[in-house]
Design an enzyme around this catalytic site. Structure first.
Site, PDB file in Angstrom:
ATOM      1  N   ARG A  37       0.807  -1.214   0.000  1.00 24.16           N
ATOM      2  CA  ARG A  37       0.000   0.000   0.000  1.00 24.16           C
ATOM      3  C   ARG A  37       0.847   1.273   0.000  1.00 24.16           C
ATOM      4  NH1 ARG A  37      -4.348   0.342  -1.852  1.00 24.16           N
ATOM      5  NH2 ARG A  37      -5.331   1.702  -0.303  1.00 24.16           N
ATOM      6  N   ASP A  55       0.066  -3.789  10.200  1.00 30.33           N
ATOM      7  CA  ASP A  55      -1.264  -4.361  10.051  1.00 30.33           C
ATOM      8  C   ASP A  55      -1.948  -4.305  11.409  1.00 30.33           C
ATOM      9  OD1 ASP A  55      -3.534  -5.890   9.756  1.00 30.33           O
ATOM     10  OD2 ASP A  55      -2.560  -7.486   8.621  1.00 30.33           O
ATOM     11  N   ASN A  81      -7.895   6.848  12.609  1.00 23.92           N
ATOM     12  CA  ASN A  81      -8.788   6.778  11.455  1.00 23.92           C
ATOM     13  C   ASN A  81      -8.935   5.369  10.892  1.00 23.92           C
ATOM     14  OD1 ASN A  81     -10.042   8.123   8.823  1.00 23.92           O
ATOM     15  ND2 ASN A  81      -8.414   6.747   8.147  1.00 23.92           N
ATOM     16  N   TYR A 140     -20.022  -3.458  12.706  1.00 25.64           N
ATOM     17  CA  TYR A 140     -19.392  -2.150  12.547  1.00 25.64           C
ATOM     18  C   TYR A 140     -19.998  -1.155  13.528  1.00 25.64           C
ATOM     19  CZ  TYR A 140     -17.807   2.150  10.261  1.00 25.64           C
ATOM     20  OH  TYR A 140     -17.239   3.380   9.994  1.00 25.64           O
ATOM     21  N   LYS A 144     -18.076   1.018  16.554  1.00 22.65           N
ATOM     22  CA  LYS A 144     -18.078   2.478  16.660  1.00 22.65           C
ATOM     23  C   LYS A 144     -18.699   2.948  17.978  1.00 22.65           C
ATOM     24  CE  LYS A 144     -15.758   3.215  13.023  1.00 22.65           C
ATOM     25  NZ  LYS A 144     -14.354   3.688  13.167  1.00 22.65           N
ATOM     26  N   VAL A 171     -19.560   9.953   3.568  1.00 22.60           N
ATOM     27  CA  VAL A 171     -18.805  10.582   2.484  1.00 22.60           C
ATOM     28  C   VAL A 171     -18.341   9.533   1.481  1.00 22.60           C
ATOM     29  CG1 VAL A 171     -18.066  12.514   3.909  1.00 22.60           C
ATOM     30  CG2 VAL A 171     -16.633  10.473   3.794  1.00 22.60           C
ATOM     31  N   THR A 173     -16.106   7.462   0.070  1.00 26.03           N
ATOM     32  CA  THR A 173     -14.839   6.759   0.248  1.00 26.03           C
ATOM     33  C   THR A 173     -15.049   5.318  -0.199  1.00 26.03           C
ATOM     34  OG1 THR A 173     -15.386   6.076   2.516  1.00 26.03           O
ATOM     35  CG2 THR A 173     -14.270   8.207   2.241  1.00 26.03           C
TER      36      THR A 173
END
Length: 245
Positions: A37, A55, A81, A140, A144, A171, A173
């Site tokens: 990456r 990782d 993030n 998920y 959060k 947004v 992404t």
């Protein structure tokens, strides 16, 4: 100039944060999951960013990254993030890695955690959660909710640290999809401001934010009994206690 780490910098909001903070003149460490990456952050590296490869789904990689960061220039703040939407790495990446970075990084005094409006549909139960990520557990939304509670718990337990959890909105992404309706720049502007302490309201620790405004999170995130249960579970699972600072 602040010295900052932005996790999950290879694309999306993390890449946007890193680029904006570099443009403002800050020293930024960008993070990618693997060496494959690195090309995604080549432009940021050309602008002077430093690179961290780890990782966050692998606990030993997180601990190695902590050692590398503690041995380098002292960090002032972290934008937590990095995140995944599903699968076995979800809990390690979205919850355990931010916890370990918060507990073990020696210098940063500002920690900004990426939450989501989806935390409101999370379940405030730790039953059956596999913190090691050997199997897929939790959703998920659960992750959060956990990280929003973690931010509030750190603020309560460690008054020497500033924390914030931020809902960036929906947004466009890789995770949000190309048709997401919210403004991308607005999606990372709040965390960029808070991690450097810009603005009269940037020292209100433990708050939950959306598009530069404080909001009330789901009640469970502010439940001190749930926060303590979460911290105890993370400490037991990792062998790392959250220090009081």
């Amino acid at each position: 100039m602040a010295h900052l780490l932005v996790t999950g910098s290879s694309d999306g909001l993390g890449h946007g944060s890193a680029a904006a903070l570099l443009e403002q003149g800050h020293d930024v460490v960008v993070h990618v999951r693997g060496e494959q990456r690195q090309e995604a952050v080549a432009g940021l590296l050309e602008q002077g960013a430093r690179l961290l490869v780890a990782d966050f789904g692998v606990r030993d990689d997180v601990l190695r990254a902590v050692g590398e960061l503690n041995d380098g220039p002292a960090l002032d703040g972290v934008v937590h993030n990095a995140g995944v939407y599903s699968g076995a790495p979800l809990i390690p990446v979205n919850v355990v890695a931010p916890y370990l970075l918060t507990a073990l990084l020696e210098h940063p005094t500002r920690h900004v955690y990426l939450s989501s409006g989806m935390h409101r549909s999370g379940t405030a139960s730790l039953d059956g959660i596999d913190w090691a990520g050997e199997r897929a557990t939790g959703s998920y939304s659960d992750s959060k909710l956990f990280v929003t509670a973690l931010s509030a718990a750190v603020a309560r337990r460690s008054p020497g640290l500033f924390t914030a959890s931020v809902d960036p909105g929906w947004v466009a992404t890789k995770m949000g999809g190309p048709s997401a309706p919210d403004d991308f720049e607005q999606g990372h502007r709040t965390q960029d401001r808070l991690v450097v302490g810009e603005g009269a309201d940037a020292d209100v620790s433990g708050a939950y934010w959306h598009h530069d405004r404080q909001q009330q999170p789901e009640a469970a995130a502010l439940d001190e009994a749930f926060q303590d249960e979460l911290l105890a579970a993370l400490a037991e699972a990792t062998g790392v206690e959250l220090p009081q600072r």
